[in-house]
Design an enzyme around this catalytic site. Structure first.
Site, PDB file in Angstrom:
ATOM      1  N   CYS A   1       6.763   2.299   1.128  1.00  0.00           N
ATOM      2  CA  CYS A   1       5.456   1.663   1.331  1.00  0.00           C
ATOM      3  C   CYS A   1       4.306   2.470   0.731  1.00  0.00           C
ATOM      4  CB  CYS A   1       5.165   1.403   2.806  1.00  0.00           C
ATOM      5  SG  CYS A   1       6.268   0.219   3.555  1.00  0.00           S
TER       6      CYS A   1
ATOM      7  N   LYS B   1       7.746   5.679  16.232  1.00  0.00           N
ATOM      8  CA  LYS B   1       8.009   6.869  15.407  1.00  0.00           C
ATOM      9  C   LYS B   1       7.977   8.131  16.261  1.00  0.00           C
ATOM     10  CE  LYS B   1       5.653   4.717  11.500  1.00  0.00           C
ATOM     11  NZ  LYS B   1       6.742   4.132  10.733  1.00  0.00           N
TER      12      LYS B   1
ATOM     13  N   ASP C   1      -4.891   7.800  10.004  1.00  0.00           N
ATOM     14  CA  ASP C   1      -3.588   7.162  10.212  1.00  0.00           C
ATOM     15  C   ASP C   1      -2.637   8.299  10.608  1.00  0.00           C
ATOM     16  OD1 ASP C   1      -0.980   6.372   9.888  1.00  0.00           O
ATOM     17  OD2 ASP C   1      -1.235   5.567   7.864  1.00  0.00           O
TER      18      ASP C   1
ATOM     19  N   GLN D   1       2.464   9.603  11.245  1.00  0.00           N
ATOM     20  CA  GLN D   1       3.447  10.669  11.019  1.00  0.00           C
ATOM     21  C   GLN D   1       2.974  12.006  11.596  1.00  0.00           C
ATOM     22  OE1 GLN D   1       6.336   9.979  10.008  1.00  0.00           O
ATOM     23  NE2 GLN D   1       6.045   7.977   9.064  1.00  0.00           N
TER      24      GLN D   1
ATOM     25  N   HIS E   1       0.030   5.085   2.769  1.00  0.00           N
ATOM     26  CA  HIS E   1       0.966   4.030   3.162  1.00  0.00           C
ATOM     27  C   HIS E   1       0.231   2.706   2.979  1.00  0.00           C
ATOM     28  CE1 HIS E   1       3.419   1.525   5.828  1.00  0.00           C
ATOM     29  NE2 HIS E   1       4.330   2.486   5.856  1.00  0.00           N
TER      30      HIS E   1
HETATM   31  C1  PLP Z   1       1.760   7.168   7.306  1.00  0.00           C
HETATM   32  C2  PLP Z   1       2.090   5.831   7.848  1.00  0.00           C
HETATM   33  N1  PLP Z   1       1.143   4.950   8.109  1.00  0.00           N
HETATM   34  C3  PLP Z   1       1.392   3.735   8.593  1.00  0.00           C
HETATM   35  C4  PLP Z   1       2.659   3.337   8.830  1.00  0.00           C
HETATM   36  C5  PLP Z   1       2.912   1.977   9.362  1.00  0.00           C
HETATM   37  O1  PLP Z   1       3.464   2.074  10.634  1.00  0.00           O
HETATM   38  P1  PLP Z   1       3.842   0.782  11.426  1.00  0.00           P
HETATM   39  O2  PLP Z   1       4.800   0.056  10.578  1.00  0.00           O
HETATM   40  O3  PLP Z   1       4.411   1.288  12.667  1.00  0.00           O
HETATM   41  O4  PLP Z   1       2.605   0.005  11.614  1.00  0.00           O
HETATM   42  C6  PLP Z   1       3.699   4.206   8.556  1.00  0.00           C
HETATM   43  C7  PLP Z   1       5.078   3.787   8.734  1.00  0.00           C
HETATM   44  O5  PLP Z   1       6.004   4.242   8.140  1.00  0.00           O
HETATM   45  C8  PLP Z   1       3.420   5.473   8.069  1.00  0.00           C
HETATM   46  O6  PLP Z   1       4.381   6.344   7.825  1.00  0.00           O
END
Ligand code: PLP
Lengths: 405, 314
Positions: free
Chosen positions: A364, A223, A197, A200, A119
């Site tokens: 993203c 999420k 990270d 998910q 992401h």
């Molecule tokens: C794997 C992953 N990392 C990071 C993010 C970023 O999350 P946030 O926008 O809540 O910071 C997302 C959001 O979709 C994601 O799916």
């Protein structure tokens, strides 16, 4: 009775309104819906003690301080962290990544390992580190079916002075979860730190930070049934202590003179300014709610839906699912594209036809799409409150679209 | 092409909802880009097409397939329909404003602004207005009609002339008459009054009018106003008419006497014959400058006919 039937009544968004059927919400990887318990907790803050935490002496402030403290405690236990001070409240996963990227004492030539389907939130901050500190960003390619390639990882690890392995624990592109424990073990063996990270992951499967021995881990509240704009960064306490402060100012120091200050220990050091107390409380309520459902039920429901959807999608001509063919490896995410049909058009039509909310585009993860030459995809991401009927309607609608376009 | 239609439609819908306003803005951006031969980058047209297809597909798959295949040509067709209907709508509004009917002066047919056809009727509900079914607006004329013997109210020097054909017993004449009086007075126009009875054989009031005018042209207009305003069921009652004559300051007896005179009868017959020469087919018929207006119209229509569109400035 399956779990969805049991809990759907907790979600006001899933009630029929104005004679319209409720939304079929398949965009859970972006944000989930919120149960009443979370909404009411937020409301409780604003109605009963909308005050500052820590700073003031009055009863309302004491109440907020206690609630935030309890929330931290709850999240710490939820992740099986060693101590509650290892929990830093953030606005989202992205902030967690940025915090680490901005506060590690980088040296020129430090290598950062990321996968080839991160992401942007777990890619761009490291690109900036590379630019600012002369670090090297090394991409670890995944297998053809998007599963983790341990061999490639091992090679990348051994190829240089890896300072940090920063990996998406579960991909928002295809739902694949990486073998984090093994990755961490190998990384530590090479003296590298590991950041996960887990945006998910935490919403969908049990994460035990101590069992994993992960150094840093970030996720978002929104999420996992929590309020928008809430998140958590976990870090091992001794590592957090060594980090430079990130955002600084009020609440991060114990005292200051005109030209110096004394930083507080973690987590206060990283929580600058007035915090989103309602959000933090709501996040704790979401954790409590998830615990009451249990991850077994969540995983079972997601697996059932993903298997059903994947099977149905495979029968539609021209549909290509991104990621491994086995739906059990893709959690609650089904990312696909239909040859010859624009993904945005599919998403808009699903919305118009049956009030089905999905995400379309590159989610993203532009880098992966650009590298593979795929224009974009439709992503249906299910959660514990989604039902088989919804999945059926989704497939029926998609079949119709395929027939017409 | 689609952007243009969408922009127009959404602009109208945008009056009612903010989300449509946003879409209208996107459509405008798309239109501007298209006009300058750049692609529409907002994806607006794609977005709208998908939304429309999503809507149609739930009703008819075949319809959605057809729409998907012929989206662009259909957009063009809609565009021309839109341009056409806009033209007719604007024309309708203009005609309604200037003539009281969306379809033009003295034209019947449905008009949204006048759904009951108030401005295009001329035959009374009780058939108390003389009407001929063979009437044709185009034949209405003052040419060769001798207006000399009819009551005339002089206007300003060089005044424009209004000729009013009406009947005391006709509801529509009664509606139009006060407006015409007001109009003539306000703009100093000359007003000629041609009485035409509801039932041709009962031309008694025509004779009274003729005699009254002969006796005192000034007082005649007061009497005329009273006749148009009076209870119409009593107009055939001679005693009642006498009262009106008196009220207007006439020597009622002498007017009565004159009305019964054989000579008067002859003149009035001539006059009615003269009125018929206009080819009028319904009352009221008002000639203003070169136009004949059949049936009662809103005041503004008479005023525009007399003074032009900017009558209200004068
Ligand atoms: C794997 C992953 N990392 C990071 C993010 C970023 O999350 P946030 O926008 O809540 O910071 C997302 C959001 O979709 C994601 O799916």
């Amino acid at each position: 009775m399956d779990i969805a039937a049991k809990i759907r009544a907790d979600f006001p968004t899933l009630e029929a309104r104005d004679g319209r059927k409720p939304v079929i919400y398949f965009d859970n990887a972006c944000q989930t819906l919120r149960p009443r318990q979370v909404i009411e907790t937020i409301q409780r803050y604003y109605q009963e003690f909308p005050a500052c935490s820590g700073r003031s002496m009055h009863r309302m402030a004491a109440e907020v301080t206690r609630e935030v403290d309890q929330a931290r405690e709850r999240v710490a236990k939820f992740l099986n962290a060693g101590r509650k001070e290892e929990i830093i409240f953030t606005r989202n996963t992205t902030e967690g990544v940025n915090l680490i990227a901005s506060t590690l004492n980088w040296k020129t030539g430090d290598v950062i390992l990321v996968s080839d389907k991160e992401h942007n939130s777990n890619l761009i901050p490291w690109q900036m580190v590379a630019k600012r500190h002369g670090a090297i960003l090394r991409i670890v390619r995944t297998c053809e079916d998007n599963t983790f390639d341990m061999e490639a990882f091992e090679q990348a690890l051994k190829a240089g002075p890896v300072r940090l392995v920063a990996m998406g624990y579960t991909s928002n592109l295809d739902g694949v979860t990486i073998p984090a424990a093994e990755i961490i073990k190998r990384a530590h063996r090479q003296g590298a730190l590991v950041f996960l990270d887990a945006a998910q992951t935490v919403p969908h499967q049990r994460v035990n930070v101590r069992a994993l021995d992960v150094d840093f881990l970030a996720f978002s509240g929104h999420k996992m049934l929590g309020p928008s704009g809430t998140g958590v960064l976990y870090g091992k306490y001794r590592l957090l202590e060594q980090l430079e402060p990130f955002l600084v100012g009020g609440d991060t120091v114990s005292t200051s003179t005109y030209d110096s200050c004394q930083f507080l220990p973690p987590p206060e050091k990283f929580e600058a300014g007035l915090q989103d107390y309602a959000g933090i409380m709501g996040l704790a309520a979401a954790v409590q709610y998830l615990q009451s459902i249990g991850y077994e039920a969540i995983e079972k429901q997601e697996r059932m839906l993903n298997e059903f959807l994947s099977e149905g999608l495979e029968e539609i001509p021209g549909v290509r699912i991104i990621g491994p063919s086995d739906p059990r490896l893709r959690g609650g995410i089904i990312s696909f594209y239909v040859e010859g049909i624009d993904h945005h058009r599919i998403a808009l039509m699903l919305d118009q036809m049956a009030n089905i909310a999905v995400r379309s585009g590159q989610h993203c993860v532009h880098s992966w799409f650009n590298a593979r030459g795929v224009i974009g995809s439709v992503r249906a991401s299910v959660y514990v409150y989604n039902t088989l009927e919804e999945a059926k309607l989704f497939l029926d609608s998609l079949i119709k679209i395929r027939k017409v376009l | 092409m689609f952007c243009i239609i969408a922009f127009i439609v959404l602009s109208i819908l945008g009056i009612f909802s903010a989300s449509n306003r946003q879409l209208a803005r996107e459509a405008l951006d798309c239109v501007l880009r298209r006009v300058t031969l750049r692609p529409c980058t907002t994806g607006f047209d794609e977005k709208m097409k998908a939304k429309i297809l999503g809507y149609v597909i739930t009703r008819s798959e075949a319809g959605a397939r057809f729409l998907n295949r012929y989206f662009e040509p259909l957009s063009w067709i809609f565009f021309f329909l839109l341009v056409g209907s806009t033209f007719f709508a604007v024309r309708g509004v203009y005609l309604y404003y200037t003539t009281g009917s969306c379809n033009g002066l003295n034209q019947g047919g449905f008009c949204v602004f006048d759904p009951t056809g108030q401005n295009t009727q001329f035959s009374g509900v009780d058939e108390s207005c003389p009407v001929s079914s063979e009437g044709n607006v185009l034949n209405l004329t003052l040419e060769g009609v001798d207006l000399g013997g009819f009551p005339k109210l002089a206007g300003n020097p060089n005044a424009k002339s209004i000729v009013f054909i009406g009947s005391y017993g006709c509801d529509y004449s009664r509606k139009a008459y006060p407006m015409i009086r007001r109009l003539a007075q306000k703009y100093g126009a000359e007003l000629v009054f041609l009485y035409y009875p509801v039932k041709e054989h009962s031309d008694y009031l025509a004779k009274v009018g003729y005699c009254a005018y002969k006796q005192d042209p000034q007082k005649f207009w007061d009497l005329n106003d009273r006749l148009f305003a009076a209870d119409k069921t009593r107009l055939e009652d001679e005693a009642f008419v006498q009262e009106l004559l008196k009220a207007s300051g006439f020597n009622a007896q002498s007017v009565q006497f004159c009305a019964k005179d054989f000579q008067t009868e002859w003149v009035v017959k001539q006059q009615l014959a003269e009125v018929r020469k206009t080819n009028f087919y319904g009352t009221p018929t008002v000639f203003i400058r070169n136009e004949a207006l059949v049936g009662p119209k809103p005041y503004r229509v008479y005023a525009i006919a007399l003074e032009g569109l900017l009558y209200w400035l004068k």
